[in-house]
Scaffold this motif. Structure first.
Motif, PDB file in Angstrom:
ATOM      1  N   TRP A 262       0.840  -1.200   0.000  1.00 51.78           N
ATOM      2  CA  TRP A 262       0.000   0.000   0.000  1.00 51.78           C
ATOM      3  C   TRP A 262       0.879   1.256   0.000  1.00 51.78           C
ATOM      4  O   TRP A 262       0.642   2.197  -0.762  1.00 51.78           O
ATOM      5  N   ALA A 263       1.909   1.226   0.846  1.00 43.03           N
ATOM      6  CA  ALA A 263       2.804   2.382   0.940  1.00 43.03           C
ATOM      7  C   ALA A 263       3.514   2.600  -0.399  1.00 43.03           C
ATOM      8  O   ALA A 263       3.662   3.744  -0.852  1.00 43.03           O
ATOM      9  N   PHE A 264       3.924   1.526  -1.037  1.00 44.89           N
ATOM     10  CA  PHE A 264       4.622   1.618  -2.323  1.00 44.89           C
ATOM     11  C   PHE A 264       3.696   2.218  -3.383  1.00 44.89           C
ATOM     12  O   PHE A 264       4.062   3.143  -4.109  1.00 44.89           O
ATOM     13  N   LEU A 265       2.472   1.690  -3.459  1.00 42.28           N
ATOM     14  CA  LEU A 265       1.537   2.171  -4.486  1.00 42.28           C
ATOM     15  C   LEU A 265       1.213   3.649  -4.302  1.00 42.28           C
ATOM     16  O   LEU A 265       1.016   4.377  -5.261  1.00 42.28           O
ATOM     17  N   ASN A 266       1.150   4.083  -3.042  1.00 47.28           N
ATOM     18  CA  ASN A 266       0.736   5.460  -2.784  1.00 47.28           C
ATOM     19  C   ASN A 266       1.865   6.478  -2.771  1.00 47.28           C
ATOM     20  O   ASN A 266       1.618   7.666  -2.901  1.00 47.28           O
ATOM     21  N   HIS A 267       3.081   6.010  -2.570  1.00 46.98           N
ATOM     22  CA  HIS A 267       4.171   6.976  -2.444  1.00 46.98           C
ATOM     23  C   HIS A 267       5.300   6.804  -3.463  1.00 46.98           C
ATOM     24  O   HIS A 267       6.105   7.707  -3.616  1.00 46.98           O
ATOM     25  N   ALA A 268       5.356   5.635  -4.136  1.00 44.00           N
ATOM     26  CA  ALA A 268       6.488   5.373  -5.020  1.00 44.00           C
ATOM     27  C   ALA A 268       6.477   6.295  -6.236  1.00 44.00           C
ATOM     28  O   ALA A 268       7.513   6.542  -6.839  1.00 44.00           O
ATOM     29  N   GLY A 269       5.293   6.827  -6.578  1.00 39.49           N
ATOM     30  CA  GLY A 269       5.176   7.730  -7.719  1.00 39.49           C
ATOM     31  C   GLY A 269       6.075   8.960  -7.573  1.00 39.49           C
ATOM     32  O   GLY A 269       6.490   9.566  -8.553  1.00 39.49           O
ATOM     33  N   ASN A 270       6.389   9.287  -6.301  1.00 45.71           N
ATOM     34  CA  ASN A 270       7.214  10.476  -6.050  1.00 45.71           C
ATOM     35  C   ASN A 270       8.648  10.300  -6.511  1.00 45.71           C
ATOM     36  O   ASN A 270       9.325  11.269  -6.837  1.00 45.71           O
ATOM     37  N   PHE A 271       9.147   9.076  -6.484  1.00 39.65           N
ATOM     38  CA  PHE A 271      10.556   8.888  -6.849  1.00 39.65           C
ATOM     39  C   PHE A 271      10.767   7.932  -8.025  1.00 39.65           C
ATOM     40  O   PHE A 271      11.888   7.676  -8.420  1.00 39.65           O
ATOM     41  N   LEU A 272       9.698   7.367  -8.567  1.00 42.39           N
ATOM     42  CA  LEU A 272       9.844   6.497  -9.747  1.00 42.39           C
ATOM     43  C   LEU A 272       9.412   7.274 -10.994  1.00 42.39           C
ATOM     44  O   LEU A 272       8.668   8.256 -10.895  1.00 42.39           O
ATOM     45  N   ILE A 273       9.855   6.789 -12.155  1.00 39.33           N
ATOM     46  CA  ILE A 273       9.499   7.510 -13.382  1.00 39.33           C
ATOM     47  C   ILE A 273       8.086   7.148 -13.849  1.00 39.33           C
ATOM     48  O   ILE A 273       7.549   7.749 -14.745  1.00 39.33           O
ATOM     49  N   PHE A 274       7.499   6.141 -13.216  1.00 42.57           N
ATOM     50  CA  PHE A 274       6.103   5.814 -13.554  1.00 42.57           C
ATOM     51  C   PHE A 274       5.289   5.765 -12.260  1.00 42.57           C
ATOM     52  O   PHE A 274       5.837   5.607 -11.173  1.00 42.57           O
ATOM     53  N   ASN A 275       3.975   5.908 -12.411  1.00 47.01           N
ATOM     54  CA  ASN A 275       3.115   5.846 -11.235  1.00 47.01           C
ATOM     55  C   ASN A 275       2.607   4.414 -11.078  1.00 47.01           C
ATOM     56  O   ASN A 275       1.867   3.927 -11.924  1.00 47.01           O
TER      57      ASN A 275
END
Lengths: 315, 223
Positions: A262-275
């Motif tokens: 859940w944390a990855f899906l909601n916050h990873a968009g900030n540092f990855l090139i894709f959402n």
């Protein structure tokens, strides 16, 4: 000499079967409380082991999902030498829909084909100036059902299509389909192999962890034997304890993975090139979660049983 | 009640722990097994509660040949025997009350009755104030009494005690002996292994002396 055996005294004072069941559950909980540290260590080890398995399942499920998404690109295109009128189109569509494996049909007229081509040449549309729509053929794009997206099934489908007289040409990107299928088969095989190794290693770790918790209480088992406890009486609390450790480990692993996911899906968009949310990533299905919990119970049960068997063999 | 016929125990093929022991102990008897360390006292007790099997000979308890009991029948023999182990074998994580209750739990007795019987026996051995303590908080004498309470709480037909007064002061020794004597008066057959000859002589009970695994002499109880 009399051959009368020692009298077997039956469980009576605990209030029958339910009293016995209540006793064993109470005993199990007391045992856990009285051996809290080793039980906690066992649950932590089992949780980490199940976390590895569930993480693998999460990756595998999402790769499979991605594969299914890509497989939707497998489509068969049929070309006509002329534009079909509405009556012809409906008749042909109904005929194709009767073919096993057809999912959806999309008609692309000559005008639509030119429009698409123009879109692809974005920025250089002027190249098509003066080109009449008749240059490109009309076509039907047929999307196949999931089960018919393998090389063999697509080929068989195309053979049947070619028998329809109105159809002039059929294209389906043979090479792409073949490569895609090879890749998917390889991925499944590698996944199964890796998953198998991980599952074996995890089962071994969990089973041995439970064994250690039982070995640490060897004196208790021996004492119970010497004061006249039957084998079943000794085993039931240990088996329940093992099952409880297994189920707690599995549930904790799923909860931790769910939280991390859940944390990855909601916050990873900030540092990855894709959402990741838009990439269609999903959590492991409920059936897999249930299977993990059931595995936890089974491994706990079997781990305890084999350890107790070993005690019995030694005594 | 207890008969040993020409019983021998050999460990690892050549170490003879008991050799040709024949003994008869009637119901309700109180017997001391004496002898130096390694004489075979503990081995003889272990044979009686079937922790080990004889290499030769027969052991009859209550008209039943112990060697012929199946694994599933053994617990029912052991329920008729109370055992006080030399090293007490108290479970360190359980309270005094829980340690004593084990003997009754295996019989399937209800919680209420267990509570009553455990309280009664702990009162008898003078530990009613230490019910909730764990063994590590008890003195050696107290631990010994807990082990005795655990062995006696189900009113066994036979009580086997291995060095029950070892390392105890005179006051505790007297207390243990009086508890054993009380159980004997209620009909329990008592067999005590002890190397304390002073204690054996003072008790005026039947004594069987073992030496290097053989019965050296038998002193009958003075009438």
């Amino acid at each position: 000499m009399s051959h009368a055996k020692f009298k077997r005294r039956h469980v009576s004072g605990r209030g029958g079967v339910w009293g016995g069941v209540a006793y064993f559950f109470r005993r199990t909980l007391l045992n856990i409380r009285q051996n809290l540290v080793i039980n906690l260590l066992a649950v932590v080890t089992i949780t980490l082991s199940f976390l590895i398995v569930s993480l693998f399942l999460l990756v595998f499920v999402n790769l499979e999902g991605a594969g299914e998404l890509w497989s939707e690109k497998i489509q068969v295109t049929v070309y006509f030498d002329r534009e079909l009128n509405e009556k012809e189109f409906i008749a042909l569509r109904n005929l194709i829909m009767t073919l096993e494996g057809t999912d959806t049909i999309n008609y692309v007229s000559k005008g639509d084909a030119l429009k698409r081509f123009r879109t692809r040449l974005k920025g250089q549309e002027s190249l098509l100036d003066g080109v009449p729509p008749e240059v490109l053929p009309a076509s039907m794009e047929i999307r196949l059902k999931q089960a018919f997206r393998t090389s063999g099934a697509v080929e068989a489908y195309v053979t049947r299509l070619k028998k329809i007289p109105t159809i002039v040409e059929v294209q389906y990107g043979e090479e792409w389909v073949r490569r895609f299928n090879t890749f998917m088969n390889f991925m499944r095989f590698a996944g199964l192999l890796l998953g198998g190794f991980i599952a074996l290693a995890v089962l071994f770790i969990i089973s041995n962890t439970i064994k250690i918790t039982i070995y640490s209480r060897r004196e208790e088992v021996e004492l119970l034997e010497l004061v006249g406890a039957t084998r079943l009486f000794i085993r039931i609390p240990f088996l329940l304890e093992g099952m409880l450790q297994g189920v707690c480990g599995a549930i904790l692993a799923i909860l931790i993975l769910a939280a991390v996911s859940w944390a990855f899906l909601n916050h990873a968009g900030n540092f990855l090139i894709f959402n990741p949310q838009e990439a269609g990533l999903v959590f492991i299905p409920v059936t897999f979660c249930v299977a993990l919990v059931v595995t936890g119970i089974l491994v706990g049960f079997i781990g305890s049983l084999t350890s107790l068997h070993r005690f019995a063999d030694q005594s | 009640m207890i008969q040993l016929h020409n019983v021998s125990v050999t460990y690892q093929q050549d170490v003879c722990a008991l050799s040709g022991v024949s003994l008869m102990i009637p119901r309700g008897d109180f017997v001391f097994l004496t002898g130096a360390s390694g004489a075979g006292k503990s081995t003889l007790l272990k044979l009686l509660y079937a922790e080990i099997a004889p290499s030769h000979g027969q052991i009859i308890i209550d008209n039943q040949n112990v060697s012929r009991l199946t694994r599933s029948e053994l617990p029912y023999l052991r329920r008729t025997i109370g055992i006080v182990f030399q090293d007490f074998r108290l479970l360190p994580n359980r309270t005094v009350m829980e340690n004593v209750a084990i003997t009754l739990e295996v019989l399937g007795i209800g919680r209420k009755e267990i509570g009553e019987r455990v309280s009664r026996i702990l009162k008898q051995v003078g530990l009613e104030q230490r019910m909730q303590a764990t063994p590590c908080r008890l003195s050696g004498g107290e631990q010994q009494r807990v082990a005795l309470a655990r062995a006696l709480v189900n009113e066994p037909k036979i009580l086997l005690a291995d060095e029950p007064t070892g390392n105890l002061d005179d006051e505790n020794k007297a207390l243990i002996l009086s508890i054993l004597a009380e159980a004997n008066c209620r009909g329990t057959t008592i067999i005590v292994a002890s190397h304390d000859l002073r204690l054996v002589a003072a008790s005026n009970k039947r004594a069987v002396t073992l030496e290097r695994g053989e019965i050296r002499e038998v002193h009958d109880e003075p009438r």
